[in-house]
Every structure is written in C-alpha cells, then in structure tokens.
Design a protein around this motif. Structure first.
Motif, PDB file in Angstrom:
ATOM      1  N   MET A 298     -13.442 -13.601  -2.012  1.00  0.00           N
ATOM      2  CA  MET A 298     -12.493 -14.014  -3.032  1.00  0.00           C
ATOM      3  C   MET A 298     -11.088 -13.466  -2.766  1.00  0.00           C
ATOM      4  N   LEU A 299     -10.998 -12.276  -2.169  1.00  0.00           N
ATOM      5  CA  LEU A 299      -9.680 -11.709  -1.868  1.00  0.00           C
ATOM      6  C   LEU A 299      -8.895 -12.591  -0.908  1.00  0.00           C
ATOM      7  N   GLU A 300      -9.615 -13.334  -0.040  1.00  0.00           N
ATOM      8  CA  GLU A 300      -8.951 -14.207   0.922  1.00  0.00           C
ATOM      9  C   GLU A 300      -8.135 -15.296   0.236  1.00  0.00           C
TER      10      GLU A 300
ATOM     11  N   LEU B 122      -6.445  -7.099   4.012  1.00  0.00           N
ATOM     12  CA  LEU B 122      -7.805  -7.261   3.497  1.00  0.00           C
ATOM     13  C   LEU B 122      -8.653  -6.040   3.840  1.00  0.00           C
TER      14      LEU B 122
ATOM     15  N   ARG C  67     -10.319  -3.588   1.019  1.00  0.00           N
ATOM     16  CA  ARG C  67     -11.775  -3.469   0.953  1.00  0.00           C
ATOM     17  C   ARG C  67     -12.277  -2.087   1.336  1.00  0.00           C
TER      18      ARG C  67
ATOM     19  N   ASP D  14     -13.277  -8.016  -5.062  1.00  0.00           N
ATOM     20  CA  ASP D  14     -13.620  -9.438  -5.019  1.00  0.00           C
ATOM     21  C   ASP D  14     -14.019  -9.929  -6.409  1.00  0.00           C
TER      22      ASP D  14
ATOM     23  N   ALA E  95     -10.914 -10.135  -8.510  1.00  0.00           N
ATOM     24  CA  ALA E  95     -10.147 -11.331  -8.148  1.00  0.00           C
ATOM     25  C   ALA E  95     -10.762 -12.575  -8.796  1.00  0.00           C
TER      26      ALA E  95
END
Length: 121
Positions: A1-3, A12, A16, A25, A28
């Motif tokens: 989800m962070l992407e 990232l 993480r 994640d 987000a």
C-alpha cells in the motif's frame, strides 16, 4: 500500500525498516479509506514514521506512543528525514491519526483521557 504514495525504493525501505514500519501499510490503507488526498496521506505517513523513530530513541515501543513527548520533540527537531524539523499541524495531526490507528488495530491502548466509564442508569 505504501507504493501508492512513495515510489523511491530507498524511501520505502526507510519507512518499512523503522519502528512504525510494520503498521504503515495498514495506516496507508486506512487513510485511503477515509478519503485523504495523496499529498496529505504522504505527510501523515511521514509523521507516523517520524513519531516511531522518536519513541524508539526514547526506549519506547510503538504501543507506547506519547503524543505530548512527540510534540515536545518537534520544538527542537533536527531529525535528518523530517525536513529540518518542520513543525506544522500536519505533523502533529498525522502522529495523532497514526496513534489512533494503532488503538483501532489493538496495538496501543486508548489514553486515559480517551476512555470514559460507562454511565450508570
């Protein structure tokens, strides 16, 4: 989800690998469900990572986020990844939303001020 919010592999990895990393994640995803714009979500995710690092430096866990202590830290913050200690409502509100997310998923207990005893009828 962070992407969805960050494309740089280095960022990232930083997010993480930090103390807040295991929860970002989900945070987000919660921000997206709540309808926050990408620009605001990025600010709140950065605040969540920042509060995690500050609490870890103080020997606390993610379950022990102390928002007043974080607010105090922001007064003199010079953390390298926090834009030179920029303090604004996004940082404080993002940290508060992140803590509430941790309460919602059972990582943190609600603060004493947030709890009210059941009313007696």
């Amino acid at each position: 989800m962070l992407e969805m919010y960050f494309s740089a592999a280095k960022m990232l990895g930083h997010l993480r690998s930090g103390p807040s990393g295991p929860y970002l994640d989900g945070f987000a995803a919660a921000l997206e469900r709540q309808g926050y714009s990408s620009v605001i979500a990025v600010r709140y995710l950065r605040a969540a990572a920042h509060v995690g690092h500050v609490m870890a430096e103080r020997g606390a866990r993610s379950a022990d986020i102390d928002l007043p202590a974080f607010s105090e830290h922001l007064r003199t913050c010079r953390c390298p990844r926090s834009a030179g200690g920029r303090r604004n409502h996004h940082t404080a509100f993002g940290a508060r939303l992140f803590r509430q997310h941790l309460v919602d998923i059972g990582v943190c207990r609600a603060a004493a001020a947030e709890w009210s005893p059941p009313s007696r009828s």
